[in-house]
Motif scaffolding. Sequence first.
Motif, short mmCIF file in Angstrom:
data_model
loop_
_atom_site.label_atom_id
_atom_site.label_comp_id
_atom_site.label_asym_id
_atom_site.label_seq_id
_atom_site.Cartn_x
_atom_site.Cartn_y
_atom_site.Cartn_z
N ARG A 132 0.82 -1.21 0.00
CA ARG A 132 0.00 0.00 0.00
C ARG A 132 0.86 1.27 0.00
O ARG A 132 0.33 2.35 0.17
CB ARG A 132 -0.94 0.01 1.21
N LEU A 133 2.15 1.13 -0.20
CA LEU A 133 3.03 2.29 -0.29
C LEU A 133 3.36 2.49 -1.76
O LEU A 133 4.00 1.64 -2.38
CB LEU A 133 4.31 2.05 0.54
N PRO A 134 2.91 3.60 -2.36
CA PRO A 134 3.04 3.76 -3.81
C PRO A 134 4.44 4.07 -4.32
O PRO A 134 4.67 4.07 -5.52
CB PRO A 134 2.09 4.92 -4.11
N GLY A 135 5.37 4.35 -3.43
CA GLY A 135 6.72 4.68 -3.86
C GLY A 135 7.71 4.29 -2.78
O GLY A 135 7.43 3.45 -1.94
N THR A 136 8.84 4.96 -2.81
CA THR A 136 9.91 4.67 -1.86
C THR A 136 10.10 5.85 -0.93
O THR A 136 10.03 7.01 -1.36
CB THR A 136 11.23 4.41 -2.62
N VAL A 137 10.35 5.55 0.34
CA VAL A 137 10.67 6.59 1.32
C VAL A 137 12.09 6.34 1.81
O VAL A 137 12.42 5.24 2.24
CB VAL A 137 9.69 6.58 2.51
N ARG A 138 12.92 7.36 1.68
CA ARG A 138 14.29 7.30 2.21
C ARG A 138 14.29 7.96 3.58
O ARG A 138 13.80 9.09 3.74
CB ARG A 138 15.25 8.03 1.28
N LEU A 139 14.81 7.27 4.56
CA LEU A 139 14.89 7.78 5.93
C LEU A 139 16.30 8.30 6.15
O LEU A 139 17.27 7.58 5.95
CB LEU A 139 14.58 6.65 6.91
N LEU A 140 16.41 9.55 6.59
CA LEU A 140 17.71 10.18 6.79
C LEU A 140 17.86 10.59 8.26
O LEU A 140 17.13 11.46 8.74
CB LEU A 140 17.86 11.42 5.90
N PHE A 141 18.79 9.96 8.95
CA PHE A 141 19.08 10.28 10.34
C PHE A 141 20.38 11.07 10.36
O PHE A 141 21.46 10.51 10.18
CB PHE A 141 19.20 8.99 11.17
N GLN A 142 20.28 12.37 10.56
CA GLN A 142 21.41 13.28 10.40
C GLN A 142 22.08 13.62 11.72
O GLN A 142 21.44 14.09 12.64
CB GLN A 142 20.94 14.58 9.75
N PRO A 143 23.40 13.43 11.80
CA PRO A 143 24.15 13.89 12.96
C PRO A 143 24.64 15.33 12.75
O PRO A 143 24.55 15.87 11.64
CB PRO A 143 25.34 12.93 13.00
N SER A 144 25.13 15.92 13.79
CA SER A 144 25.87 17.19 13.73
C SER A 144 25.13 18.33 13.06
O SER A 144 25.69 19.07 12.25
CB SER A 144 27.22 16.99 13.04
N GLU A 145 23.87 18.50 13.40
CA GLU A 145 23.16 19.67 12.88
C GLU A 145 23.65 20.94 13.58
O GLU A 145 23.68 22.00 12.99
CB GLU A 145 21.65 19.53 13.10
N GLU A 146 24.03 20.80 14.83
CA GLU A 146 24.35 21.96 15.67
C GLU A 146 25.80 22.43 15.55
O GLU A 146 26.17 23.41 16.19
CB GLU A 146 24.07 21.63 17.14
N ALA A 147 26.66 21.73 14.80
CA ALA A 147 28.08 22.10 14.75
C ALA A 147 28.68 21.71 13.41
O ALA A 147 28.09 20.95 12.65
CB ALA A 147 28.83 21.41 15.88
N GLN A 148 29.87 22.20 13.18
CA GLN A 148 30.60 21.86 11.97
C GLN A 148 31.89 21.13 12.36
O GLN A 148 32.39 21.30 13.46
CB GLN A 148 30.98 23.13 11.19
N ASP A 149 32.40 20.34 11.42
CA ASP A 149 33.65 19.63 11.65
C ASP A 149 34.83 20.55 11.35
O ASP A 149 34.66 21.75 11.12
CB ASP A 149 33.70 18.33 10.84
N VAL A 150 36.03 19.98 11.34
CA VAL A 150 37.24 20.80 11.14
C VAL A 150 37.27 21.47 9.76
O VAL A 150 37.98 22.45 9.57
CB VAL A 150 38.53 19.97 11.36
N GLU A 151 36.50 20.94 8.82
CA GLU A 151 36.42 21.56 7.49
C GLU A 151 35.26 22.53 7.39
O GLU A 151 34.96 23.03 6.30
CB GLU A 151 36.29 20.47 6.42
N GLY A 152 34.57 22.78 8.51
CA GLY A 152 33.46 23.72 8.51
C GLY A 152 32.18 23.15 7.94
O GLY A 152 31.29 23.90 7.53
N LYS A 153 32.05 21.82 7.92
CA LYS A 153 30.86 21.19 7.35
C LYS A 153 30.01 20.54 8.43
O LYS A 153 30.53 19.88 9.33
CB LYS A 153 31.28 20.14 6.32
N SER A 154 28.72 20.72 8.30
CA SER A 154 27.77 20.10 9.23
C SER A 154 27.48 18.67 8.78
O SER A 154 27.88 18.25 7.69
CB SER A 154 26.46 20.89 9.24
N GLY A 155 26.74 17.95 9.62
CA GLY A 155 26.35 16.59 9.25
C GLY A 155 25.51 16.57 7.99
O GLY A 155 25.63 15.67 7.16
N GLY A 156 24.65 17.57 7.82
CA GLY A 156 23.83 17.65 6.61
C GLY A 156 24.67 17.83 5.36
O GLY A 156 24.41 17.20 4.33
#
Length: 173
Positions: A132-156
């Motif tokens: 009964r699900l007409p398509g695909t759902v991708r589930l994304l569990f994202q870390p590090s929304e609140e900070a950036q790594d040493v390269e200035g990048k967040s988990g997203g």
Amino acid sequence: MSVPRLSPLQLMEKLISFPTVSRDTNLPLVDWVEEYLNGHGITAHRFYNEDQDKAAIFAHVGPERPGGVVALRDDMDALPVTEQNDLPFRSTVRATYNGQETGVMHACGHDAHTAMLMGAATILKDLADEQRLPGTVRLLFQPSEEAQDVEGKSGGMRMVEEGALDGLDAVFG
């Protein structure tokens, strides 16, 4: 492996015991979320940051059908804040943050976000099993929304680089 199905409230109470500040390892939380999803027949995958101490999770529910692919996203990190209540499921985790020992808790609702996505995952899996699900759902569990790594990048940003948004028709969350 089968694990008991928990309500979103039960999931949230359990998640409260896994708070992780953005820049600390989140592997105990990722292990538990991944085990829960896999235990419900949802194949979860993880990818790591460059230091192998932080991971994001993605999973797919539903068959590849003409209905398209949408993603549901949550954020998993906590904040360096001491939880001040007497609830039996409160966070008692301590960590060092900026050189000072502090409590760690999900002060901004990320435990609820993760619980809701885990609950949605099991419901969507049921619908997919019933065709009964007409398509695909991708589930994304994202870390590090609140900070950036040493390269200035967040988990997203790291998830985008790993292809988490490739082939999607829409993203919610």
